[in-house]
Design a protein around this motif. Structure first.
Motif, PDB file in Angstrom:
ATOM      1  N   ASP A 246       0.832  -1.199   0.031  1.00 47.33           N
ATOM      2  CA  ASP A 246      -0.077  -0.069  -0.188  1.00 47.33           C
ATOM      3  C   ASP A 246       1.008   1.081   0.123  1.00 47.33           C
ATOM      4  O   ASP A 246       1.819   1.327   0.603  1.00 47.33           O
ATOM      5  CB  ASP A 246      -0.968   0.077   1.376  1.00 47.33           C
ATOM      6  N   TYR A 281      -5.271   1.718  -0.513  1.00 44.41           N
ATOM      7  CA  TYR A 281      -6.393   1.051   0.106  1.00 44.41           C
ATOM      8  C   TYR A 281      -6.733   1.740   1.500  1.00 44.41           C
ATOM      9  O   TYR A 281      -7.501   2.014   1.978  1.00 44.41           O
ATOM     10  CB  TYR A 281      -6.239  -0.302   0.288  1.00 44.41           C
ATOM     11  N   GLN A 578      -5.600  -2.839   5.503  1.00 46.82           N
ATOM     12  CA  GLN A 578      -5.940  -2.430   4.259  1.00 46.82           C
ATOM     13  C   GLN A 578      -7.267  -2.295   3.465  1.00 46.82           C
ATOM     14  O   GLN A 578      -7.873  -1.279   3.294  1.00 46.82           O
ATOM     15  CB  GLN A 578      -5.105  -2.859   3.308  1.00 46.82           C
ATOM     16  N   ARG A 579      -7.891  -3.266   3.587  1.00 50.15           N
ATOM     17  CA  ARG A 579      -9.152  -3.648   2.930  1.00 50.15           C
ATOM     18  C   ARG A 579     -10.266  -3.687   3.817  1.00 50.15           C
ATOM     19  O   ARG A 579     -11.416  -4.055   3.535  1.00 50.15           O
ATOM     20  CB  ARG A 579      -8.876  -4.904   1.799  1.00 50.15           C
TER      21      ARG A 579
END
Length: 944
Positions: A246, A281, A578-579
């Motif tokens: 990321d 993200y 991140q997600r």
């Protein structure tokens, strides 16, 4: 948002048609499993999946070496170490160091370190220049700093250190050579073997004409061996690498989470596999909540409350598997499992649970201690009680276990023979039996088998625990055939092995709420992420385990250091976020003994370095200071009913002393009968010393009692006193510890000290008695030395019994002596009769008791001749060894030769006290003197 695994699956589906010749490699098996599911979900028709493996499996396919288990490796290393260094260290003591050395060798090989150079004696700059020309200037500087700053203390210490250091390379080479011959190895050795011979192991075909294609996905912190292998495949085979990164941490040099990606982007080969810019993200909107909870125990409880509604909704939508609970502190697993709401139907645990935290570990360790501390053929009570109280034995034996524990307490059984458990329970007969050292491990295995196969053996979890301990004990048993061990060595070996072992929980990984450790989250993404114990020292974890290789040398040779570990754990933290859409981060607000109450640095970074919207909550209980209110128990009908017990039961001097000390204490102790639980008295404390002494004196004079007539004591009765006392002291010990006459008695520890103290005190008392002869004994340890007394309560007369157990009453020449043995620090002086009834901590309780017994004697012998004197007194250890000792009580400086003139005043105060005790209007309240509360058994109830 799509997960990283789903993105890879989509890419494979779209860009690779020949799956028969496709190999997909992930860092671990868990990611491989999720990838297989993601790939299946994107297919419309069935087809054969590509070869999906972990990096360990992938590297292992190119080597003919088989990875051996850790115990076998350490045993082999131990034998090599002994041969090279001529060491005589036992295997159980070597295990810890061998484990550390094996870890170092593993890292040396995984990072392709020049081992001969690393272990070379670097004692001066000249040798550094001569032998290490392959090092960079920066690496040389690290080594110079280390050898200049290390403090050896003395030349002998330096020489010893260098001798050990110089022996490590021969041990390393001999160890590897032996493993090569056996076609086995440790992980790092296999990795190095493949990395250094990759051209030989991979089929030699033209570089780009090999049909098989390779996809590496989700890698971050590569070892040097992995980096070399990935580089070779990238150069020589049709290979693609997908990095899970990321921009948040990759593009910011100060963020350690992107350390490795920044390095690999500069790599001449691997750098070409990266996209021009990392994806973003972490900048997308997320619901982040930071929750501070005091103490570890509070986190699972708050978690359960927060999840109760959420999980019910997730279960209805059948997407509970999109939620993960991450436990940096693996010891919290059980408390989390027990706290989860009942509405949750499916749970998958993907983490290791420490074997040392299981009931089987404590049970087996207790069995070791039971046999290590046995005396001859008898077991020490502490470990017998610990085993009878163990949950596994309690569950199988039932309530009878509590009865046997109570019997041991009440009968003061310090050492217990195996025969005690005969015909009581089959399992207990197996547990409590004498076992030779050479058969002890087989005995432990039988106990584990008996527990695991019993009808109430528990669920799958307990059986999994049993399986692992059965395997470990069997391995140690095999070892003892070639490496004989004493029982303590076997225990240390067992502890060393179990200390690092974990139970790998297995379940349905693709269904239900996911509970994972930190490392298990690699490559996996979830919509709802919950992290507990996000504290410094837990995530990131404390610095790595010990190593033979100092920090500066590790840096010089590019071995992992604490900075490497921090970068890896930082990446795992941010990658997990991140997600995710919803993120709950729990931390402990209260420091513990290890100082892990500090909030994790990652939380500080999230709060102060990012502009991410987040909500911060602190769970706390308002501090409520409750004033300790006075306690007073009114003498209502039920309390007065309890007092009526003294209409027939004797109100003793010690009971009255308790009342004078504190009315409320009297109520708790003698009316409610709140007692501390019985304890086995193994140590010879002051109370036991007193009990033994009293018994010895009773036995001595009981031996002189004639069948009939006067109980006369003459001078000739004191012949062979030493021999008599030896016999009576042993008999007193036997009765105190409830030992049968058939059992050989031996004094041990403090018992021997007490025996000598009792004998010395008894000899002194008997020497005075011999001088005092002839005299007659009227009472000896009389339990019924009582007299009734009438008091008025409102409109009725109460008959109370006063008295108790008198040590001795003897008579000579119209003088009756009331003797009370005192083995403590009691004084034989008091200020006045009135002072004996004051509520004062300095009040002379022993003198009060002696005067009360004198009054009881006078009441019992009211018709005696006026010429008969009643002389109360103490035979106290504090005074009797003085040269000027004289029996009796002292009122001020005056010795009381006859207590009769003082008894009317004593009776007056005594009756006043009794009227107060039985007066319905006088409550049982607390003493005003807080010094009295300092050692009171009931101070917690009173909040004082």
């Amino acid at each position: 948002m799509r997960t990283f695994i789903q993105e890879i699956a989509d890419t494979i589906r779209k860009e690779y048609t020949d799956w028969d010749n496709l190999t997909v490699i992930f860092p671990n098996k868990r990611a491989s499993l999720y990838f297989r599911k993601a790939l299946a979900e994107q297919l419309d028709t069935p087809r054969w999946a590509p070869n999906i493996v972990s990096i360990e499996e992938f590297i292992g396919t190119f080597s003919d070496l088989q990875e051996a288990d850790k115990l076998s490796l350490i045993v082999s290393l131990y034998r090599v170490f002994k041969r090279i260094t001529n060491s005589d260290e036992n295997l159980d003591r070597f295990y810890f160091w061998g484990e550390m050395l094996l870890r170092d060798f593993d890292e040396l090989d995984k990072y392709l370190v020049h081992a001969a150079g690393l272990f070379k004696d670097l004692s001066n700059q000249k040798e550094l220049d001569q032998y290490f020309d392959y090092l960079t200037e920066e690496q040389k500087q690290f080594l110079i700093e280390f050898w200049q700053t290390i403090d050896f203390g003395s030349s002998a210490s330096k020489r010893k250190f260098l001798e050990l250091w110089q022996s490590l390379y021969p041990v390393y080479t001999a160890f590897r050579q032996q493993l090569m011959e056996e076609k086995i190895g440790y992980s790092g050795m296999i990795h190095r073997h493949v990395a250094e011979n990759i051209d030989k192991f991979v089929p030699a075909a033209k570089k780009k004409e090999v049909n098989t294609k390779y996809v590496f996905a989700g890698f971050n912190a590569l070892t040097s061996a992995e980096e070399k292998i990935l580089t070779w495949f990238t150069e020589h085979r049709d290979t693609r690498i997908y990095w899970d990164e990321d921009a948040f941490y990759v593009n910011e040099p100060h963020r350690e989470a992107g350390t490795f990606f920044r390095q690999y982007r500069k790599h001449t080969v691997l750098g070409q596999t990266f996209p021009p810019e990392p994806k973003t993200y972490l900048g997308q909107a997320k619901k982040i909540t930071v929750l501070g909870v005091p103490q570890k125990a509070g986190q699972p409880k708050l978690l359960a409350q927060q999840l109760d509604t959420t999980l019910r909704l997730l279960a209805e939508q059948n997407i509970a598997e999109r939620t993960v609970i991450v436990l940096p502190d693996e010891n919290m697993l059980m408390s989390v499992l027990y706290a989860l709401p009942p509405s949750l139907q499916s749970i998958n645990v993907t983490m290791g649970f420490p074997l040392v935290s299981t009931p089987y570990y404590s049970l087996i360790d207790f069995l070791f201690e039971l046999h290590l501390h046995k005396r001859k053929d008898e077991f020490y009570y502490r470990y017998v009680l610990a085993l009878l109280n163990h949950p596994y034995l309690k569950a199988r034996v039932g309530e009878e276990a509590a009865q046997w524990r109570e019997f041991i307490h009440k009968n003061n059984q310090v050492h217990i023979a195996p025969s005690f458990f005969e015909k009581k329970h089959e399992l207990l007969e197996e547990v409590f039996r004498i076992v030779p050292t050479e058969e002890f491990l087989a005995y432990l295995i039988r106990v584990v088998e008996a527990l695991a196969t019993s009808p109430d053996a528990g669920g799958l979890m307990e059986k999994e625990f049993a399986f692992h301990f059965h395997r470990i004990l069997s391995r140690v048993q095999e070892l003892t055939l070639s490496e004989p061990m004493e029982l303590r060595m076997q225990q240390r070996m067992f502890r060393q092995i179990v200390r690092t072992e974990k139970v790998p929980f297995t379940g349905e990984p693709l269904k239900g709420l996911q509970i994972m450790g930190v490392l298990e989250t690699r490559n996996l993404d979830f919509d709802h992420v919950i992290i507990l114990s996000l504290n410094e020292g837990l995530w990131p974890s404390a610095p790595r385990q010990g190593s033979y290789i100092p920090h500066n040398i590790r840096r010089a040779y590019s071995l992992p250091t604490s900075e490497h570990q921090d970068a890896m754990y930082a990446y795992l933290f941010y990658r997990l976020l991140q997600r995710a859409e919803t993120i709950d981060l729990y931390y402990n607000t209260e420091p513990d003994v290890l100082g892990t109450g500090e909030m994790s640095r990652y939380l500080y970074q999230l709060i102060y370095e990012t502009d991410w919207a987040h909500e911060r909550k602190i769970l706390y209980n308002p501090v409520q200071v409750h004033e300790a209110k006075p306690i007073a128990i009114d003498k209502k009908a039920d309390v007065l009913e309890k007092l009526e017990r003294y209409f027939g039961k004797a109100l003793t001097p010690s009971t009255l002393n308790t009342y004078l000390e504190c009315r409320l204490k009297f109520y708790f102790k003698h009316l409610l009968e709140i007692r501390e639980p019985d304890e086995v008295e193994e140590e010879a404390d002051a109370r036991i010393f007193g009990n033994i002494f009293h018994k010895v004196m009773e036995l001595f004079y009981q031996d002189l009692r004639p069948p009939a007539g006067q109980w006369a004591v003459k001078e000739e009765h004191f012949i062979n006193v030493n021999a008599k006392l030896e016999r009576f002291i042993e008999l007193a010990f036997r009765q105190h510890f409830h030992l049968p006459d058939t059992k050989v008695f031996e004094y041990d520890g403090r018992q021997l000290v007490v025996k000598e103290m009792v004998k010395k005190f008894a000899l002194k008392v008997l020497s005075y008695d011999k001088v005092y002869t002839p005299f007659t004994i009227e009472f000896l340890e009389a339990k019924n030395f009582t007299t009734p007394v009438n008091i008025t309560q409102r409109d009725k007369t109460l008959s109370i019994v006063l008295g108790g157990l008198i040590d001795r009453v003897d008579e000579k020449a119209n003088t009756v002596r009331i003797l009370d043995y005192k083995t403590g620090k009691d004084e034989n002086k008091f200020e006045s009769i009135e002072s004996l009834f004051r509520r004062d901590p300095k009040r002379n309780k022993a003198a009060f008791q002696a005067m009360l017994y004198a009054w009881v004697y006078a009441q019992r012998n009211a018709t005696r001749s006026p010429e008969v004197k009643i002389q109360p007194g103490l035979i106290n250890r504090k005074e009797i060894f003085k040269d000027d000792f004289e029996y009796g009580l002292y009122l001020g400086k005056h010795r009381i030769d006859d207590a009769t003139p003082y008894l009317p005043e004593f009776e007056k105060h005594l009756l006043t006290l009794l009227h107060e005790l039985f007066n319905p209007t006088v409550p049982f309240d607390q003493t005003d003197d807080l010094k009295v509360c300092g050692f009171c058994d009931y101070r917690e109830i009173c909040s004082r």
